[in-house]
Design a protein around this motif. Structure first.
Motif, PDB file in Angstrom:
ATOM      1  N   VAL A 172       0.857  -1.184   0.000  1.00  0.00           N
ATOM      2  CA  VAL A 172       0.000   0.000   0.000  1.00  0.00           C
ATOM      3  C   VAL A 172       0.898   1.240   0.000  1.00  0.00           C
ATOM      4  CG1 VAL A 172      -1.800   1.259   1.236  1.00  0.00           C
ATOM      5  CG2 VAL A 172      -1.781  -1.258   1.255  1.00  0.00           C
ATOM      6  N   PHE A 173       0.702   2.103  -0.992  1.00  0.00           N
ATOM      7  CA  PHE A 173       1.522   3.309  -1.141  1.00  0.00           C
ATOM      8  C   PHE A 173       0.575   4.498  -1.189  1.00  0.00           C
ATOM      9  CE2 PHE A 173       5.767   4.507  -3.471  1.00  0.00           C
ATOM     10  CZ  PHE A 173       6.241   5.047  -2.279  1.00  0.00           C
ATOM     11  N   VAL A 174       0.449   5.215  -0.082  1.00  0.00           N
ATOM     12  CA  VAL A 174      -0.497   6.317   0.040  1.00  0.00           C
ATOM     13  C   VAL A 174       0.170   7.481   0.764  1.00  0.00           C
ATOM     14  CG1 VAL A 174      -2.580   4.879  -0.008  1.00  0.00           C
ATOM     15  CG2 VAL A 174      -1.406   5.304   2.172  1.00  0.00           C
ATOM     16  N   SER A 175      -0.549   8.582   0.846  1.00  0.00           N
ATOM     17  CA  SER A 175      -0.019   9.771   1.518  1.00  0.00           C
ATOM     18  C   SER A 175      -0.643   9.923   2.898  1.00  0.00           C
ATOM     19  CB  SER A 175      -0.298  11.019   0.676  1.00  0.00           C
ATOM     20  OG  SER A 175      -1.693  11.237   0.555  1.00  0.00           O
ATOM     21  N   ALA A 176       0.023  10.697   3.734  1.00  0.00           N
ATOM     22  CA  ALA A 176      -0.476  11.026   5.070  1.00  0.00           C
ATOM     23  C   ALA A 176      -0.050  12.447   5.385  1.00  0.00           C
ATOM     24  CB  ALA A 176       0.074  10.047   6.108  1.00  0.00           C
ATOM     25  N   LYS A 177      -0.654  13.012   6.422  1.00  0.00           N
ATOM     26  CA  LYS A 177      -0.301  14.365   6.851  1.00  0.00           C
ATOM     27  C   LYS A 177       0.129  14.342   8.307  1.00  0.00           C
ATOM     28  CE  LYS A 177      -3.170  17.012   3.640  1.00  0.00           C
ATOM     29  NZ  LYS A 177      -2.026  17.626   2.939  1.00  0.00           N
ATOM     30  N   GLY A 178       1.117  15.172   8.621  1.00  0.00           N
ATOM     31  CA  GLY A 178       1.583  15.300   9.993  1.00  0.00           C
ATOM     32  C   GLY A 178       1.960  16.739  10.271  1.00  0.00           C
ATOM     33  N   THR A 179       2.044  17.081  11.523  1.00  0.00           N
ATOM     34  CA  THR A 179       2.441  18.434  11.917  1.00  0.00           C
ATOM     35  C   THR A 179       3.821  18.396  12.562  1.00  0.00           C
ATOM     36  OG1 THR A 179       1.298  18.201  14.037  1.00  0.00           O
ATOM     37  CG2 THR A 179       0.083  19.223  12.218  1.00  0.00           C
ATOM     38  N   PHE A 180       4.527  19.508  12.428  1.00  0.00           N
ATOM     39  CA  PHE A 180       5.882  19.578  12.968  1.00  0.00           C
ATOM     40  C   PHE A 180       6.228  21.029  13.255  1.00  0.00           C
ATOM     41  CE2 PHE A 180      10.497  19.443  13.034  1.00  0.00           C
ATOM     42  CZ  PHE A 180      10.738  18.237  13.696  1.00  0.00           C
ATOM     43  N   ASP A 181       6.927  21.246  14.361  1.00  0.00           N
ATOM     44  CA  ASP A 181       7.410  22.579  14.715  1.00  0.00           C
ATOM     45  C   ASP A 181       8.831  22.753  14.198  1.00  0.00           C
ATOM     46  OD1 ASP A 181       5.203  23.678  16.204  1.00  0.00           O
ATOM     47  OD2 ASP A 181       5.653  22.187  17.752  1.00  0.00           O
ATOM     48  N   ILE A 182       8.997  23.620  13.202  1.00  0.00           N
ATOM     49  CA  ILE A 182      10.327  23.890  12.647  1.00  0.00           C
ATOM     50  C   ILE A 182      11.029  24.912  13.528  1.00  0.00           C
ATOM     51  CG2 ILE A 182      11.618  24.718  10.653  1.00  0.00           C
ATOM     52  CD1 ILE A 182       9.390  23.801   8.871  1.00  0.00           C
ATOM     53  N   PRO A 183      12.200  24.593  14.055  1.00  0.00           N
ATOM     54  CA  PRO A 183      12.892  25.532  14.950  1.00  0.00           C
ATOM     55  C   PRO A 183      13.434  26.740  14.194  1.00  0.00           C
ATOM     56  CG  PRO A 183      14.271  23.632  14.505  1.00  0.00           C
ATOM     57  CD  PRO A 183      12.937  23.339  13.890  1.00  0.00           C
ATOM     58  N   GLU A 184      13.656  27.806  14.921  1.00  0.00           N
ATOM     59  CA  GLU A 184      14.195  29.035  14.336  1.00  0.00           C
ATOM     60  C   GLU A 184      15.572  29.331  14.915  1.00  0.00           C
ATOM     61  OE1 GLU A 184      11.681  32.399  13.841  1.00  0.00           O
ATOM     62  OE2 GLU A 184       9.841  31.208  13.984  1.00  0.00           O
ATOM     63  N   LEU A 185      16.489  29.704  14.038  1.00  0.00           N
ATOM     64  CA  LEU A 185      17.839  30.109  14.424  1.00  0.00           C
ATOM     65  C   LEU A 185      18.108  31.502  13.892  1.00  0.00           C
ATOM     66  CD1 LEU A 185      19.786  26.832  13.463  1.00  0.00           C
ATOM     67  CD2 LEU A 185      18.858  27.434  15.711  1.00  0.00           C
ATOM     68  N   THR A 186      19.231  32.045  14.264  1.00  0.00           N
ATOM     69  CA  THR A 186      19.678  33.305  13.676  1.00  0.00           C
ATOM     70  C   THR A 186      20.777  33.002  12.667  1.00  0.00           C
ATOM     71  OG1 THR A 186      21.391  33.672  15.349  1.00  0.00           O
ATOM     72  CG2 THR A 186      19.167  34.502  15.826  1.00  0.00           C
ATOM     73  N   LEU A 187      20.910  33.864  11.682  1.00  0.00           N
ATOM     74  CA  LEU A 187      21.957  33.661  10.679  1.00  0.00           C
ATOM     75  C   LEU A 187      23.349  33.732  11.305  1.00  0.00           C
ATOM     76  CD1 LEU A 187      20.579  35.632   7.599  1.00  0.00           C
ATOM     77  CD2 LEU A 187      20.611  33.160   7.959  1.00  0.00           C
ATOM     78  N   ALA A 188      23.469  34.434  12.429  1.00  0.00           N
ATOM     79  CA  ALA A 188      24.760  34.510  13.103  1.00  0.00           C
ATOM     80  C   ALA A 188      25.209  33.146  13.613  1.00  0.00           C
ATOM     81  CB  ALA A 188      24.689  35.500  14.266  1.00  0.00           C
ATOM     82  N   GLU A 189      24.243  32.255  13.848  1.00  0.00           N
ATOM     83  CA  GLU A 189      24.563  30.901  14.302  1.00  0.00           C
ATOM     84  C   GLU A 189      24.923  29.983  13.136  1.00  0.00           C
ATOM     85  OE1 GLU A 189      21.746  29.441  17.566  1.00  0.00           O
ATOM     86  OE2 GLU A 189      20.571  31.056  16.633  1.00  0.00           O
ATOM     87  N   MET A 190      24.789  30.479  11.911  1.00  0.00           N
ATOM     88  CA  MET A 190      24.998  29.653  10.719  1.00  0.00           C
ATOM     89  C   MET A 190      26.002  30.319   9.792  1.00  0.00           C
ATOM     90  SD  MET A 190      20.963  28.795   9.974  1.00  0.00           S
ATOM     91  CE  MET A 190      21.306  27.623   8.664  1.00  0.00           C
ATOM     92  N   PRO A 191      27.285  30.185  10.036  1.00  0.00           N
ATOM     93  CA  PRO A 191      28.272  30.831   9.162  1.00  0.00           C
ATOM     94  C   PRO A 191      28.237  30.268   7.738  1.00  0.00           C
ATOM     95  CG  PRO A 191      29.336  29.280  10.661  1.00  0.00           C
ATOM     96  CD  PRO A 191      27.912  29.403  11.108  1.00  0.00           C
ATOM     97  N   VAL A 192      28.496  31.129   6.768  1.00  0.00           N
ATOM     98  CA  VAL A 192      28.537  30.725   5.359  1.00  0.00           C
ATOM     99  C   VAL A 192      29.835  29.965   5.092  1.00  0.00           C
ATOM    100  CG1 VAL A 192      28.590  31.535   2.973  1.00  0.00           C
ATOM    101  CG2 VAL A 192      27.150  32.699   4.656  1.00  0.00           C
ATOM    102  N   VAL A 193      29.716  28.777   4.466  1.00  0.00           N
ATOM    103  CA  VAL A 193      30.908  27.993   4.133  1.00  0.00           C
ATOM    104  C   VAL A 193      31.042  27.772   2.628  1.00  0.00           C
ATOM    105  CG1 VAL A 193      31.019  26.818   6.369  1.00  0.00           C
ATOM    106  CG2 VAL A 193      29.634  25.837   4.520  1.00  0.00           C
ATOM    107  N   PHE A 194      30.002  28.144   1.878  1.00  0.00           N
ATOM    108  CA  PHE A 194      30.079  28.038   0.415  1.00  0.00           C
ATOM    109  C   PHE A 194      29.225  29.150  -0.171  1.00  0.00           C
ATOM    110  CE2 PHE A 194      28.019  26.960  -3.551  1.00  0.00           C
ATOM    111  CZ  PHE A 194      29.077  26.575  -4.353  1.00  0.00           C
ATOM    112  N   GLU A 195      29.718  29.723  -1.297  1.00  0.00           N
ATOM    113  CA  GLU A 195      28.939  30.765  -1.961  1.00  0.00           C
ATOM    114  C   GLU A 195      29.299  30.811  -3.438  1.00  0.00           C
ATOM    115  OE1 GLU A 195      27.563  35.380  -1.092  1.00  0.00           O
ATOM    116  OE2 GLU A 195      29.445  34.626  -0.264  1.00  0.00           O
ATOM    117  N   SER A 196      28.279  30.861  -4.275  1.00  0.00           N
ATOM    118  CA  SER A 196      28.452  31.113  -5.710  1.00  0.00           C
ATOM    119  C   SER A 196      27.496  32.240  -6.095  1.00  0.00           C
ATOM    120  CB  SER A 196      28.168  29.853  -6.537  1.00  0.00           C
ATOM    121  OG  SER A 196      26.812  29.446  -6.383  1.00  0.00           O
ATOM    122  N   ARG A 197      27.771  32.903  -7.212  1.00  0.00           N
ATOM    123  CA  ARG A 197      27.016  34.122  -7.536  1.00  0.00           C
ATOM    124  C   ARG A 197      26.407  34.108  -8.929  1.00  0.00           C
ATOM    125  NH1 ARG A 197      31.623  34.939  -4.968  1.00  0.00           N
ATOM    126  NH2 ARG A 197      31.600  35.993  -2.938  1.00  0.00           N
TER     127      ARG A 197
END
Length: 430
Positions: free
Chosen positions: A24-49
């Motif tokens: 059986v291959f069907v869909s379902a729904k669930g709820t989830f709380d996505i946490p929030e961070l600040t960008l200061a906690e996430m340094p950039v390690v790769f960038e292209s332009r």
């Protein structure tokens, strides 16, 4: 931020008016709380332009456009951006579907995973082509495909499309014969018609959903997903036809296309050596003028911090080929037991042993078996049994020969453990 997300369920159960259990291959729904961070906690390690524009499905190789892509790191894990302004309407669009619009090749990129290519398709279309639940879908589908013995099993999933259109009173809204149609077949709709539900399989799907949702964070008003790192991707683009090298993120699932290879961004020489090998194989095998092309370099400049985790391409190539030959050998021998007598007992044992390691692999929970120890034996058996292809695609014979030659040169220098290498938070580069 609390959101509602759709996700796939795959489990065995007894549908009405049947005498055996079905997948059986069907869909379902669930709820989830996505946490929030600040960008200061996430340094950039790769960038292209910049990136090459993709217009109506075709890459414009003669120009680039401005397109910024950055990767940030938290606790040794890499995060890529998914949405510039994440709000309730964006959450509805991104998390609404459990199944992709088409049964995509496993090498098709995830949503917003491309780095050096910029699609002109609208976000809604791209989200339905490759929904954020795709790692769950690919893991479930890959596991079923490896386990299945009967050729019809993947075409005999329940409920059938006629059931959905008539029983669920959705005639005219469900595209027949499409993987996408299973978004319209929910567990709640069909549960009353099912008996003997495999509860452990169902519980696994719910647990996998929760684990998958832990990949997402909100920072700076944007949605981010923990992913495997940026890589070079070498493949044959049949639209040209030619070998292309692009930049993307390594997939968060098992890629069963054996002529697609991924390389760390510091392995540029190895990347283009592989591209030349594949281009030469095409030119040598096909005399048609269309194939007499060099490879196409569709990569762009970038900045990469040394603290960014490395992608170990040799391990990835060895691991995927080991899984491929083990799974294909096991299926053929299981379906054709008379061929088992052609092999020495220790060689048959190598097939079952390697396949047990394949079964241990779960990209959602980042758990990996190690089938590489029996790779050479399984390659020999795969060649002896006629180069079978079912779950995995090797394309033409000369490409499978190239794959075997490549792994022979890689096998002796392999690392001890695959687990930290395959995960989305591997060990730092040296």
């Amino acid at each position: 931020m609390r959101i509602e997300a759709s996700y796939p369920l795959l489990f065995k159960a007894r549908p009405p008016r049947t005498t055996r259990d079905k997948d059986v291959f069907v869909s379902a729904k669930g709820t989830f709380d996505i946490p929030e961070l600040t960008l200061a906690e996430m340094p950039v390690v790769f960038e292209s332009r910049e990136a090459f524009p993709v217009e109506r499905g075709f890459v414009r190789r003669t120009k680039t456009v401005k397109r910024a892509h950055e990767v940030r790191m938290v606790g040794g894990a890499l995060y890529r951006p998914l949405c510039e302004a994440f709000d309730e309407s964006a959450a509805t669009m991104l998390f609404a579907e459990a199944f992709p619009r088409h049964a995509l090749k496993t090498s098709a990129p995830a949503y917003e995973a491309d780095i050096s290519l910029a699609s002109d398709a609208i976000p809604q279309w791209r989200a339905s082509e490759s929904p954020l639940s795709r790692p769950l879908y690919e893991q479930l589908h890959w596991r079923l495909s490896c386990e299945q013995v009967e050729k019809r099993r993947l075409d005999d999933l329940w409920p059938p499309f006629e059931y959905a259109r008539k029983k669920l009173d959705r005639n005219g809204t469900i595209p027949a014969g499409s993987t996408y149609a299973r978004n319209y077949m929910s567990f709640e709709d069909v549960r009353r018609d099912l008996q003997q539900i495999d509860e452990p399989q169902l519980s696994y799907c719910h647990a996998a959903f929760r684990r998958h949702m832990e990949r997402f964070v909100i920072a700076g008003g944007r949605l981010w997903q923990r992913s495997r790192g940026p890589v070079y991707k070498v493949q044959v683009d049949r639209a040209y036809p030619a070998v292309t090298v692009v930049m993307t993120h390594a997939p968060d699932w098992h890629d069963t296309c054996m002529n697609v290879r991924y390389f760390d961004l510091t392995d540029r020489d190895a990347t283009f050596e592989c591209a030349e090998q594949m281009a030469l194989a095409l030119r040598t095998h096909y005399t048609d003028e269309r194939y007499q092309k060099p490879y196409y370099d569709l990569t762009v400049p970038f900045d990469l911090d040394r603290s960014s985790p490395a992608f170990h391409s040799a391990e990835d190539e060895l691991f995927r080929l080991s899984c491929a030959v083990a799974a294909e050998n096991r299926r053929f021998l299981f379906r054709n037991p008379k061929h088992v007598d052609r092999l020495a007992p220790e060689r048959v044992a190598a097939v079952w042993r390697a396949f047990d390691e394949v079964r241990k692999t779960d990209y959602v929970f980042e758990e990996y078996g190690d089938p590489v120890d029996d790779l050479r034996t399984n390659i020999d058996i795969w060649l002896l049994l006629g180069r079978r292809q079912s779950t995995y695609t090797f394309d033409e014979e000369f490409f499978s020969n190239l794959a075997i030659r490549r792994v022979a040169a890689l096998e002796d220098s392999r690392s001890i453990s695959l687990s930290p290498i395959m995960a989305s938070h591997p060990q730092p580069r040296l």
